[in-house]
Motif scaffolding. Structure first.
Motif, PDB file in Angstrom:
ATOM      1  N   UNK A 197       5.302  11.637  -5.841  1.00 37.39           N
ATOM      2  CA  UNK A 197       3.845  10.955  -5.515  1.00 37.39           C
ATOM      3  C   UNK A 197       4.153   9.855  -5.531  1.00 37.39           C
ATOM      4  N   UNK A 198       4.019   9.110  -6.580  1.00 35.56           N
ATOM      5  CA  UNK A 198       3.642   6.912  -6.867  1.00 35.56           C
ATOM      6  C   UNK A 198       4.702   7.242  -5.149  1.00 35.56           C
ATOM      7  N   UNK A 203       5.433   4.060   0.049  1.00 37.50           N
ATOM      8  CA  UNK A 203       5.557   4.159   1.348  1.00 37.50           C
ATOM      9  C   UNK A 203       4.557   4.396   2.417  1.00 37.50           C
ATOM     10  N   UNK A 204       3.837   4.991   2.374  1.00 33.22           N
ATOM     11  CA  UNK A 204       2.212   5.190   3.228  1.00 33.22           C
ATOM     12  C   UNK A 204       1.481   3.719   2.872  1.00 33.22           C
ATOM     13  N   UNK A 205       1.464   3.116   2.413  1.00 35.05           N
ATOM     14  CA  UNK A 205       1.160   1.534   2.436  1.00 35.05           C
ATOM     15  C   UNK A 205       1.447   0.289   2.600  1.00 35.05           C
ATOM     16  N   UNK A 206       2.799   0.158   2.379  1.00 29.71           N
ATOM     17  CA  UNK A 206       3.670  -0.005   2.901  1.00 29.71           C
ATOM     18  C   UNK A 206       3.487   0.047   4.727  1.00 29.71           C
ATOM     19  N   UNK A 207       4.264   0.993   5.082  1.00 25.43           N
ATOM     20  CA  UNK A 207       3.910   1.421   6.758  1.00 25.43           C
ATOM     21  C   UNK A 207       2.532   0.809   6.811  1.00 25.43           C
ATOM     22  N   UNK A 208       1.630   1.101   6.622  1.00 25.91           N
ATOM     23  CA  UNK A 208      -0.254   0.442   6.763  1.00 25.91           C
ATOM     24  C   UNK A 208      -0.306  -0.830   6.016  1.00 25.91           C
ATOM     25  N   UNK A 219      -6.851  -7.085   4.908  1.00 26.75           N
ATOM     26  CA  UNK A 219      -6.638  -6.239   4.636  1.00 26.75           C
ATOM     27  C   UNK A 219      -5.449  -5.817   4.097  1.00 26.75           C
ATOM     28  N   UNK A 220      -4.386  -6.472   4.527  1.00 26.48           N
ATOM     29  CA  UNK A 220      -2.723  -6.477   4.474  1.00 26.48           C
ATOM     30  C   UNK A 220      -2.458  -7.087   3.518  1.00 26.48           C
ATOM     31  N   UNK A 221      -3.804  -7.614   2.533  1.00 29.57           N
ATOM     32  CA  UNK A 221      -3.478  -8.377   1.053  1.00 29.57           C
ATOM     33  C   UNK A 221      -3.767  -7.573   0.166  1.00 29.57           C
ATOM     34  N   UNK A 222      -4.283  -6.850   0.597  1.00 31.32           N
ATOM     35  CA  UNK A 222      -5.381  -5.959  -0.190  1.00 31.32           C
ATOM     36  C   UNK A 222      -4.240  -4.617  -0.578  1.00 31.32           C
ATOM     37  N   UNK A 223      -4.308  -4.005   0.308  1.00 33.09           N
ATOM     38  CA  UNK A 223      -2.635  -2.893   0.333  1.00 33.09           C
ATOM     39  C   UNK A 223      -1.516  -3.533  -0.574  1.00 33.09           C
ATOM     40  N   UNK A 228       1.515  -3.188  -5.540  1.00 32.44           N
ATOM     41  CA  UNK A 228       1.709  -3.029  -6.325  1.00 32.44           C
ATOM     42  C   UNK A 228       1.013  -3.081  -8.037  1.00 32.44           C
ATOM     43  N   UNK A 229       0.250  -2.549  -7.806  1.00 35.18           N
ATOM     44  CA  UNK A 229      -0.873  -1.747  -8.774  1.00 35.18           C
ATOM     45  C   UNK A 229       0.119  -0.660  -8.992  1.00 35.18           C
ATOM     46  N   UNK A 230      -0.075   0.475  -7.618  1.00 36.10           N
ATOM     47  CA  UNK A 230       0.798   1.759  -7.689  1.00 36.10           C
ATOM     48  C   UNK A 230       2.364   1.494  -8.594  1.00 36.10           C
ATOM     49  N   UNK A 231       2.789   0.333  -8.464  1.00 35.49           N
ATOM     50  CA  UNK A 231       4.591   0.298  -9.035  1.00 35.49           C
ATOM     51  C   UNK A 231       3.877   0.149 -10.058  1.00 35.49           C
ATOM     52  N   UNK A 232       3.174  -0.312 -10.874  1.00 33.10           N
ATOM     53  CA  UNK A 232       2.968  -0.080 -11.703  1.00 33.10           C
ATOM     54  C   UNK A 232       3.035   0.662 -12.363  1.00 33.10           C
ATOM     55  N   UNK A 233       1.622   1.512 -11.905  1.00 35.71           N
ATOM     56  CA  UNK A 233       1.529   2.592 -12.202  1.00 35.71           C
ATOM     57  C   UNK A 233       2.586   3.843 -12.624  1.00 35.71           C
TER      58      UNK A 233
END
Length: 384
Positions: A197-198, A203-208, A219-223, A228-233
């Motif tokens: 899931x993570x 992957x999807x956010x990286x492509x975006x 928006x790219x900076x926010x993604x 980063x938050x997802x990887x930490x989670x």
């Protein structure tokens, strides 16, 4: 040769017999019948010595070997009876040689038969010599006879207890192996569900982010921050998984699923609700992990533009429905395992723990609906 003899006497032994050195100690007591035989005339003495020697050989063979033990016991009993009647009543105490042989009989039927024969022998001796036995004789004879009858039972009970302990140890080893295998399977499922899931979200956010770098840098900076938050989670989830503290819940996974669907540009809808506290923490955890895997499959494989998550509380069960408008399932496939990967197999295995079930069906002209059903009363609560 000498080492071989020592190994035979004191080395490893079959579990069906006592240690040899203990069995051979009994041979010392042949000194008493030998003393009586030496008092006989020469011819009778020679015959008696030969018979006692034969008795000792049969006793040793019967201790060492299971084959022929049943028959040889009766031959030895016949020798004891003859010596008791013809030579001296004191030969009745040679019945002690029969006690270990009776106790180590290979089958229950043979044990009962030989023990009853030993009982008849003891009783017959007491009956035959009832007029010759004084009160002092009875004080020594009766306890000896009782010991003679009780010892086979004690030996039998000890053997049985040892066999049960060995079986219990073997069962515990098998349980430990099965538990380890189940734990490995659980960790495999949890790693697949959690990291799958993570990593899909990353992957999807990286492509975006790659598409937004030139068009919308803010928006790219926010993604990137979301990545980063997802990887930490994900790292925290792995830590919790390793420590056995994974506490996925339906509400938490719904929130994560909506984020994942939004990142994949899939319209999400949330419908229905369920009673707070209507399911146990175990069921809540299993439902959360199942929802996570189902939504991940929608993002990866369905090609859908819309996904609906619906919660339904029935009077006896909790339902989770995940519906998409993607490419659907292959109606012509007859091999369920061919279209079900590790994720769906893991869902089915999890649901088995709480007597739940999962159905996968087409929805409308195209699309798929996954229905997860879990009863409120699970097997563990029914057993209490």
């Amino acid at each position: 040769m000498f080492k071989s003899l020592l190994h035979t006497l004191f080395g490893e032994r079959s579990p069906s017999r006592p240690p040899l050195f203990i069995s051979f100690i009994w041979l010392v007591y042949l000194a008493f019948p030998l003393h009586a035989v030496f008092m006989l005339p020469l011819v009778e003495m020679v015959v008696g010595l030969l018979v006692i020697a034969l008795f000792a050989v049969m006793y040793i063979y019967s201790i060492l070997h299971e084959r022929g033990r049943f028959v040889l016991l009766y031959v030895q009993m016949a020798i004891i009876v003859v010596f008791t009647l013809k030579v001296d009543p004191g030969f009745m105490f040679m019945g002690f040689y029969l006690t270990p042989l009776t106790g180590i009989m290979p089958t229950r039927r043979k044990f009962i038969i030989t023990w009853l024969s030993l009982f008849v022998f003891v009783l017959s001796v007491l009956v035959v010599y009832r007029n010759e036995l004084t009160s002092d004789d009875l004080i020594s004879v009766i306890p000896a006879m009782l010991i003679m009858l009780v010892m086979p039972m004690a030996i039998r009970f000890g053997r049985r207890s040892k066999e049960l302990r060995e079986k219990l140890d073997l069962a515990n080893e098998q349980i430990a192996i099965l538990s380890a295998n189940e734990e490995r399977a659980r960790i495999s499922r949890d790693l697949h569900d959690t990291l799958g899931h993570s990593l899909s979200l990353i992957t999807l956010k990286s492509e975006l982010t790659e598409r937004l770098i030139l068009k919308n840098s803010e928006r790219a900076i926010q993604e990137v921050r979301d990545i980063q938050a997802t990887s930490r989670a994900a790292l925290q989830q792995v830590r919790e998984l390793v420590s056995g503290l994974n506490t996925a819940t339906v509400e938490t996974e719904i929130h994560n699923a909506l984020q994942l669907l939004a990142a994949a540009n899939i319209e999400s809808r949330l419908e229905g609700e369920y009673r707070e506290g209507s399911v146990t923490p175990l069921i809540n955890n299993i439902l959360g992990m199942c929802l996570r895997e189902t939504v991940t499959n929608v993002v990866r494989h369905s090609g859908a533009s819309c996904c609906t998550i619906e919660r339904i509380s029935m009077h006896d069960s909790m339902l989770l429905l995940v519906t998409d408008n993607g490419r659907g399932i292959d109606d012509h496939s007859t091999d369920k395992d061919r279209r079900e990967g590790n994720g769906l197999k893991g869902i089915r295995e999890r649901l088995k723990l709480v007597e739940g079930k999962m159905t996968i069906e087409k929805h409308g002209s195209k699309g798929t609906r996954v229905t997860i059903t879990v009863p409120y009363v699970n097997r563990s609560s029914m057993g209490r």
